[in-house]
Design an enzyme around this catalytic site. Structure first.
Site, PDB file in Angstrom:
ATOM      1  N   LYS A  39     -90.998  -0.086  15.670  1.00 53.78           N
ATOM      2  CA  LYS A  39     -91.641  -0.930  14.482  1.00 53.78           C
ATOM      3  C   LYS A  39     -92.639  -2.068  15.123  1.00 53.78           C
ATOM      4  CE  LYS A  39     -88.016  -0.309  10.909  1.00 53.78           C
ATOM      5  NZ  LYS A  39     -87.025  -1.105  10.187  1.00 53.78           N
ATOM      6  N   LYS A  55     -89.796  11.721  10.222  1.00 47.23           N
ATOM      7  CA  LYS A  55     -88.480  11.500   9.280  1.00 47.23           C
ATOM      8  C   LYS A  55     -89.235  11.021   7.922  1.00 47.23           C
ATOM      9  CE  LYS A  55     -86.769   6.810  10.221  1.00 47.23           C
ATOM     10  NZ  LYS A  55     -85.902   6.130  10.467  1.00 47.23           N
ATOM     11  N   LYS A 102     -89.591   5.145   3.965  1.00 46.35           N
ATOM     12  CA  LYS A 102     -90.326   4.415   2.987  1.00 46.35           C
ATOM     13  C   LYS A 102     -91.787   3.856   3.334  1.00 46.35           C
ATOM     14  CE  LYS A 102     -87.469   0.346   3.576  1.00 46.35           C
ATOM     15  NZ  LYS A 102     -86.400   0.509   4.036  1.00 46.35           N
TER      16      LYS A 102
HETATM   17  P1  TYM Z   1     -82.030   2.135   5.797  1.00 41.31           P
HETATM   18  O1  TYM Z   1     -82.192   1.127   4.616  1.00 41.31           O
HETATM   19  O2  TYM Z   1     -83.163   2.245   6.603  1.00 41.31           O
HETATM   20  O3  TYM Z   1     -81.729   3.476   5.703  1.00 41.31           O
HETATM   21  C1  TYM Z   1     -80.400   3.830   4.870  1.00 41.31           C
HETATM   22  C2  TYM Z   1     -79.610   5.153   5.227  1.00 41.31           C
HETATM   23  O4  TYM Z   1     -80.293   6.131   5.106  1.00 41.31           O
HETATM   24  C3  TYM Z   1     -80.512   6.970   6.144  1.00 41.31           C
HETATM   25  N1  TYM Z   1     -81.884   7.560   6.392  1.00 41.31           N
HETATM   26  C4  TYM Z   1     -82.185   8.834   6.520  1.00 41.31           C
HETATM   27  N2  TYM Z   1     -81.321  10.015   6.518  1.00 41.31           N
HETATM   28  C5  TYM Z   1     -81.563  11.025   6.647  1.00 41.31           C
HETATM   29  N3  TYM Z   1     -83.031  11.448   6.701  1.00 41.31           N
HETATM   30  C6  TYM Z   1     -83.813  10.188   6.576  1.00 41.31           C
HETATM   31  N4  TYM Z   1     -85.256  10.435   6.601  1.00 41.31           N
HETATM   32  C7  TYM Z   1     -83.226   9.173   6.491  1.00 41.31           C
HETATM   33  N5  TYM Z   1     -83.964   7.815   6.250  1.00 41.31           N
HETATM   34  C8  TYM Z   1     -83.148   6.751   6.398  1.00 41.31           C
HETATM   35  C9  TYM Z   1     -80.221   5.740   7.492  1.00 41.31           C
HETATM   36  O5  TYM Z   1     -79.963   6.435   8.617  1.00 41.31           O
HETATM   37  C10 TYM Z   1     -79.167   5.097   6.687  1.00 41.31           C
HETATM   38  O6  TYM Z   1     -77.939   5.624   6.732  1.00 41.31           O
HETATM   39  N6  TYM Z   1     -79.864  -0.148   9.626  1.00 41.31           N
HETATM   40  C11 TYM Z   1     -79.237   0.484   8.417  1.00 41.31           C
HETATM   41  C12 TYM Z   1     -78.779  -0.360   7.506  1.00 41.31           C
HETATM   42  C13 TYM Z   1     -77.477  -0.863   7.716  1.00 41.31           C
HETATM   43  C14 TYM Z   1     -76.100  -0.488   7.958  1.00 41.31           C
HETATM   44  C15 TYM Z   1     -75.402  -1.598   8.380  1.00 41.31           C
HETATM   45  C16 TYM Z   1     -75.782   0.926   8.026  1.00 41.31           C
HETATM   46  C17 TYM Z   1     -77.511  -2.400   8.107  1.00 41.31           C
HETATM   47  N7  TYM Z   1     -76.010  -2.790   8.314  1.00 41.31           N
HETATM   48  C18 TYM Z   1     -74.017  -1.248   8.660  1.00 41.31           C
HETATM   49  C19 TYM Z   1     -74.553   1.174   8.475  1.00 41.31           C
HETATM   50  C20 TYM Z   1     -73.487  -0.050   8.717  1.00 41.31           C
HETATM   51  C21 TYM Z   1     -80.638   1.464   7.813  1.00 41.31           C
HETATM   52  O7  TYM Z   1     -81.060   2.109   8.427  1.00 41.31           O
HETATM   53  O8  TYM Z   1     -80.974   1.402   6.814  1.00 41.31           O
END
Ligand code: TYM
Length: 332
Positions: A112, A195, A198
């Site tokens: 990023k 992947k 957004k």
């Molecule tokens: P975020 O919002 O980026 O993603 C949310 C969840 O979606 C999964 N994900 C995917 N899984 C499969 N294929 C994809 N293309 C894909 N894109 C996103 C992510 O792996 C995630 O599970 N950092 C975390 C948010 C967070 C969190 C936490 C998660 C903050 N604190 C504590 C677990 C525990 C995240 O990536 O959010």
């Protein structure tokens, strides 16, 4: 029951199919077997610039999508991160036992920040994984269902928990990641080697939970494939078809091998059309329910406040123990 924690960042308009298959469907499947905490991580979201009015709407819309997908706020603790101050407080503590080099090795940060450039990259983006560790460790979490892009952050969380425990005495549970098989990583329909995210290059490759059904169907029908004819799973040689098979398998529960057999001798058009129908059938009711729920923001706010109260009690207790172990002077 063992504790489960997971969260997602509020997204501007809608969660996407990667969020849904990579995380949300597992959240729903696991909610009964665990004492579950599901969080909308707005503190994480502001590591990149957010419009205040849009942010508030995104947080409600994200919570609505959790519920619409099947999260039951009566059974789980559903809450917004910023409403529980202990998250930010524990993140500070953990940042003091995180190595600068260790945090610098986080690949999501490297990717990023490389895209944004050093001046646009915030210190908050750098410490993002430390806040994530705080989220998880506050609740005595054993299981964290996420997509495989979060694996490295989970490793950091485990390292920090172990480090704190060995320095200050047993305090934190060491959590495990729960990562699905076919759904661990869903790829962009137009760029099937990246992947789904957004920040996708084109809207056409990004399948949103709140897209209209006709839009979703169209995205699948125009998915990028290859110039062969065989429906076969091969990530290297056939990333587009493999992604479609993976999505199908994650939704239908049919193994990839069985799908290959079922589609033997048939064309890509058939797979796209049937998958489009399957996805639409799955997402349409979620979309409708989510839109209904967002029409009553006061009720959503009430549900979230009740969740925050429950989460706060647990998180505060952990933080008090942490402060005590560190040797902070209590306020009498
Ligand atoms: P975020 O919002 O980026 O993603 C949310 C969840 O979606 C999964 N994900 C995917 N899984 C499969 N294929 C994809 N293309 C894909 N894109 C996103 C992510 O792996 C995630 O599970 N950092 C975390 C948010 C967070 C969190 C936490 C998660 C903050 N604190 C504590 C677990 C525990 C995240 O990536 O959010």
């Amino acid at each position: 029951r063992p504790v489960l924690f997971s969260g997602m960042q509020p997204s501007a308009d809608s969660l996407h199919l990667g969020n849904y298959l990579g995380a949300l469907t597992n959240w729903v499947a696991l909610q009964d077997s665990y004492e579950s905490y599901y969080c909308v991580v707005d503190l994480h979201a502001i590591t990149v610039a957010q419009d205040p009015v849009a942010l508030r709407a995104s947080v409600r819309r994200t919570a609505a999508q959790y519920i619409a997908a099947g999260i039951d706020p009566e059974k789980v603790t559903l809450f917004v991160q910023s409403q529980v101050p202990a998250h930010a407080e524990l993140a500070w503590i953990l940042s003091t036992i995180t190595g600068f080099g260790e945090a610098s090795r986080m690949t999501q940060f490297k990717d990023k920040s490389a895209k944004q450039g050093a001046d646009a990259t915030t210190v908050g983006l750098f410490t993002y994984p430390v806040l994530m560790a705080a989220d998880i460790l506050l609740y005595g979490t054993e299981l964290v269902p996420v997509g495989d892009d979060q694996k490295q952050h989970l490793e950091l969380t485990r390292d920090l928990a172990g480090r704190f425990n060995s320095r200050f005495g047993q305090t934190f549970t060491i959590p495990e990641a729960f990562i699905g098989k076919e759904s661990a990583r869903i790829y962009d329909l137009q760029e099937p080697t990246s992947k789904m995210s957004k920040s996708a290059a084109t809207e056409a490759g990004l399948v949103k939970l709140l897209d209209e059904p006709s839009v979703t169907a169209k995205k699948f029908k125009s998915a990028v494939t290859d110039t062969e004819r065989e429906i076969r799973f091969d990530r290297q040689a056939k990333p587009g078809i493999s992604n479609l098979l993976g999505i199908h398998s994650a939704i239908s529960g049919t193994s990839v091998a069985d799908l290959e057999a079922a589609y033997a001798g048939r064309g890509y058009g058939d797979l796209k059309k049937e998958l489009a129908e399957l996805v639409v059938e799955t997402l349409a009711p979620i979309r409708e329910r989510a839109l209904e729920l967002t029409n009553d923001p006061a009720e959503l706010d009430r549900v979230l406040a009740a969740g925050a109260e429950k989460a706060d009690a647990r998180a505060r207790a952990t933080l008090a123990e942490v402060y005590d172990r560190i040797g902070f002077l209590p306020r009498r």
